[in-house]
Design an enzyme around this catalytic site. Structure first.
Site, PDB file in Angstrom:
ATOM      1  N   GLU A 331     -35.122  39.057 -98.099  1.00 25.83           N
ATOM      2  CA  GLU A 331     -35.330  38.375 -99.373  1.00 25.83           C
ATOM      3  C   GLU A 331     -34.594  39.091-100.497  1.00 25.83           C
ATOM      4  O   GLU A 331     -34.652  40.311-100.631  1.00 25.83           O
ATOM      5  CB  GLU A 331     -36.813  38.237 -99.706  1.00 25.83           C
ATOM      6  CG  GLU A 331     -37.589  39.520 -99.863  1.00 25.83           C
ATOM      7  CD  GLU A 331     -39.068  39.261-100.144  1.00 25.83           C
ATOM      8  OE1 GLU A 331     -39.582  39.834-101.110  1.00 25.83           O
ATOM      9  OE2 GLU A 331     -39.693  38.495 -99.379  1.00 25.83           O
ATOM     10  N   CYS A 332     -33.857  38.328-101.262  1.00 26.83           N
ATOM     11  CA  CYS A 332     -33.112  38.772-102.430  1.00 26.83           C
ATOM     12  C   CYS A 332     -32.198  39.949-102.088  1.00 26.83           C
ATOM     13  O   CYS A 332     -31.192  39.760-101.422  1.00 26.83           O
ATOM     14  CB  CYS A 332     -34.067  39.096-103.578  1.00 26.83           C
ATOM     15  SG  CYS A 332     -33.263  39.032-105.207  1.00 26.83           S
ATOM     16  N   GLY A 333     -32.528  41.165-102.504  1.00 29.15           N
ATOM     17  CA  GLY A 333     -31.670  42.304-102.196  1.00 29.15           C
ATOM     18  C   GLY A 333     -31.440  42.490-100.716  1.00 29.15           C
ATOM     19  O   GLY A 333     -30.361  42.930-100.287  1.00 29.15           O
ATOM     20  N   SER A 425     -33.053  34.512 -98.229  1.00 26.62           N
ATOM     21  CA  SER A 425     -33.068  33.758 -99.475  1.00 26.62           C
ATOM     22  C   SER A 425     -33.216  34.721-100.648  1.00 26.62           C
ATOM     23  O   SER A 425     -33.654  35.867-100.487  1.00 26.62           O
ATOM     24  CB  SER A 425     -34.246  32.777 -99.490  1.00 26.62           C
ATOM     25  OG  SER A 425     -34.314  32.064-100.711  1.00 26.62           O
TER      26      SER A 425
END
Length: 454
Positions: A331-333, A425
């Site tokens: 997720e993200c990073g 994501s």
């Protein structure tokens, strides 16, 4: 210890971000904790960074309270549980008091939490009174405790500020501007307390300063009298425990300076699902621990891109994990690190692990911010998005999140990619909102890894 039915509690808010409410919350927690009192701190909204400071200050885990993301029942249960063990409960607001849907003010009204407003009073005098009056009375029935003026220039300045209040009894003191206790910031918010060698020293200095204010001199009995809250409210019926869908499985969780955005509630959720958690550092570990699934949370891969790219052993270990069909949620990073390259804020491009096609580019303006939800097969997984980078990938979105506010803050919502056994994501998920869906992402129903079965 106070009784569960009556515990001193404050919601510490401000007119906007940057007023100093995190510093005041942490300083107040530290002031009482070092006197041997049990302090529980909560953070309003989906923030990862402020809780690092509150955990250090209080010595206790910090959970999020959000009437939409975590839900009223979860907020109610956590506050009730905290009141049974704490001498003082503090809740730090998010952005400005009335910002967001729902806002910190909504949380204060829902649970009767008295509001302490922290206001940067530099450059003002009598106007403080008008600002305080507006904050207190903008919406009806807001529990109110008072105001603490921050970044005050002198005792005379503080006197002018106090004289401007319509209700002088709501004056809780003033803090001067002092770089010694400033909490440093970067593009995603505060620098995590774990990254600073002098983090506790900063909090102690702020707590010392707060001890000289009317707020800091209040005893627990005075706090109970003026801001005691009845937390013996009705609780929702006990829900069925999460089925142990991950029983016998091991989830390897990345946790270091590059991957540090972890909700305590998410770790608790995985354990409640039966998972055994092991932690590893992508910055220093050359191989994954034996596991059935991997979680790469958000953080700051852009600040550590060169070290991550140079860790070929971990990259190859992750590649073998995915080649074996074992789940990896990023997720993200975490997603950013899996892409082929990243261009940082200075325009320098670094190679990354290349498990996903595409690249990310850091920009100076926010690319996305706000609550998001993901609906799959009747489940709704809630969370939020907050990032400064943009992603360019040929992968199609397998799903998309949506905004609960009716109009999205990120166009069509955040893309959720599925590539082999990788799900990735920008979306930050709050696992307790849909534990069964989370269990699927971590391999519920799939054979255990050969590494562990052996």
């Amino acid at each position: 210890m106070t009784t569960p039915s009556r515990c001193p509690a404050l919601l510490i808010a401000a007119p906007s971000s940057g007023q100093g409410k995190t510093t005041v919350t942490a300083a107040l927690a530290r002031l009482h904790a070092r006197q041997g009192r049990r302090v529980r701190v909560f953070k309003c909204g989906p923030d990862f960074l402020d809780p690092f400071w509150h955990t250090l200050a209080s010595g206790a885990p910090v959970h999020q309270l959000d009437l939409w993301m975590t839900g009223e029942a979860d907020c109610r249960a956590r506050l009730h549980a905290a009141a049974q063990e704490a001498d003082l409960i503090l809740v730090e607001g998010v952005m400005g008091l009335y910002d967001g849907q729902p806002s910190a003010a909504d949380l204060a009204r829902r649970f009767g939490l008295p509001v302490l407003a922290v206001i940067d009073a530099s450059g003002m005098a009598g106007t403080l009174g008008a600002l305080v009056h507006g904050l207190q009375h903008y919406q009806q029935d807001l529990p109110w405790f008072g105001v603490l003026a921050n970044r005050v220039g002198s005792e005379r300045h503080a006197s002018m500020l106090r004289q401007g209040l319509r209700e002088p009894g709501h004056w809780r003191g003033a803090l001067s501007r002092n770089p010694a206790w400033v909490l440093p910031e970067r593009h995603l918010g505060l620098v995590a307390a774990t990254e600073l060698d002098d983090a506790l020293q900063r909090l102690d200095l702020a707590a010392d300063a707060l001890s000289d204010t009317p707020l800091g001199r209040m005893t627990l009995d005075e706090l109970r009298s003026r801001c005691g809250v009845d937390f013996d409210f009705p609780l929702p019926g006990t829900s069925a425990p999460s089925p142990a869908l991950l029983q016998g499985r091991t989830v390897a969780v990345a946790r270091d300076a590059a991957f540090c955005f972890l909700y305590a509630a998410n770790l608790e959720c995985l354990r409640a699902l039966g998972a055994r958690l092991v932690f590893f550092s992508p910055l220093t570990d050359g191989v994954l621990p034996a596991c059935d699934a991997v979680w790469l949370p958000g953080g700051y891969p852009e600040l550590h891109a060169a070290r991550l790219a140079a860790n070929h052993g971990l990259r190859d270990s992750l590649r073998a994990h995915v080649a074996a069909g074992r789940p990896l949620w990023a997720e993200c990073g975490g997603m950013m690190a899996l892409l082929e390259r990243i261009t940082d804020g200075q325009g320098v491009t670094h190679a990354l692990w290349g498990l996903l096609p595409g690249a990310v580019t850091l920009q100076k303006r926010l690319a996305a911010l706000g609550p998001q939800a993901l609906r799959i097969d009747g489940f709704e997984l809630r969370g939020h998005t907050f990032h400064y980078s943009t992603c360019d990938t040929p992968l199609p979105a397998r799903w998309r999140t949506h905004s609960p506010l009716g109009e999205s803050v990120v166009g069509e919502g955040e893309a959720v990619y599925a590539h082999g056994s990788i799900v990735a994501s920008y979306f930050h998920a709050w696992y307790p909102s849909a534990p069964e869906l989370v269990a699927r992402w971590f391999g519920a129903g799939q054979p255990q890894s050969e590494a562990l079965a052996a």
